[in-house]
Design a protein around this motif. Structure first.
Motif: not given
Length: 313
Positions: A71-92
């Motif tokens: 339910d989110v794909s804008d990386y400016h709004h990700f939960d702070p715990l997220v490491v962008l380079d280790r995102v393996v799937e996006v459902i939005d």
């Protein structure tokens, strides 16, 4: 570990349901997963649907963990715990970042125009032939998220897939025929019990390029007229404390309308550029109701948004 999480500002029922139900599916498939978020829950999640009180798991990811964003794909709004380079799937289901994630993840990026991200999670359960194993709680959460995000199937982004998913999930969760009315009435009670907290929990700061009022709050209730009768002065006072250029989109499910509250002429003018509205003492009514993301889509079509980071989740 797969950490299933969402945005940073708050969790609404769609994000909350997707985190929980998708983590459950991954575990059923033998992939260790947890639904994790530090964001507060908003008024779209009634008390009886909360899994562990007023928050999700506060697990701290390790350097070996991977991330799934729902339910989110804008990386400016990700939960702070997220490491962008280790995102393996996006459902939005929000527009704006399809190309970015397609280049990074290929088919692991599922961003589609659909009423609710919960429908996309349902489709994964269905495709895996594991729906008979879904918990009643997850089925109820996903079904309710579909109700909320499609405005009880009246929203312009509602699809046949949303309707079908709800029918199956409602049966699996043993939801009654009047569950939609029950749900939205409970949301209204939660909003009315602390109007300031409800506004704060679904408030977005809009970028100038969006063409929309700078401060944009949205709430969905059963009967907006009753809420405004009781709380309009409080709403006006609290929103004015946030800034001069503001808008509240109060969605009324019972009569399928949006009540746009925007006392300032500058705010009204921004809406008038997108929709034919009749303002009376700072209030305009639009039928059928509209979601914030639908107004943003109008802004895109009108040429207001020139960069993808203007999209709001």
């Amino acid at each position: 570990m797969r950490v299933v999480t969402s945005g940073s500002a708050y969790l609404d029922i769609d994000a909350y349901a997707c985190c929980i139900a998708y983590a459950e599916l991954l575990n059923c498939q033998g992939v260790a997963a947890r639904a994790v978020s530090g964001a507060p829950l908003n008024a779209s999640i009634p008390q009886r649907l909360k899994v562990n009180g007023d928050s999700l798991d506060d697990y701290l990811p390790t350097a070996m963990d991977e991330f799934v964003l729902v339910d989110v794909s804008d990386y400016h709004h990700f939960d702070p715990l997220v490491v962008l380079d280790r995102v393996v799937e996006v459902i939005d289901h929000h527009p704006g970042y399809e190309q970015y994630w397609a280049q990074r993840l290929g088919s692991a990026a599922d961003i589609q125009p659909i009423g609710a991200a919960a429908t996309q999670v349902f489709q994964r359960w269905d495709k895996a032939d594991l729906l008979p194993k879904i918990s009643q709680q997850s089925a109820a959460l996903l079904a309710t998220a579909i109700l909320d995000n499609t405005l009880n199937f009246t929203g312009q982004m509602t699809t046949a897939q949303d309707v079908q998913a709800y029918a199956v999930l409602a049966r699996l969760a043993s939801l009654s025929a009047d569950w939609p009315e029950q749900y939205f009435i409970e949301c209204q009670a939660a909003v009315g019990s602390d109007i300031a907290a409800a506004l704060a929990a679904d408030l977005k700061q809009m970028k100038p390029e969006s063409g929309l009022p700078q401060i944009f709050a949205q709430m969905t209730v059963w009967d907006a007229d009753i809420l405004l009768q009781r709380h309009r002065s409080t709403i006006n006072r609290w929103m004015a404390e946030q800034g001069d250029d503001w808008l509240l989109n109060l969605i009324s499910i019972r009569d399928r309308k949006s009540c746009f509250l925007a006392p300032a002429e500058v705010s009204q003018a921004k809406l008038d550029h997108l929709l034919p509205l009749d303002w009376q003492a700072g209030l305009a009514v639009r039928k059928p109701s509209m979601l914030r993301k639908e107004l943003l889509k109008l802004g895109l079509c009108a040429g207001h948004q020139g960069a993808p980071n203007t999209i709001v989740q």
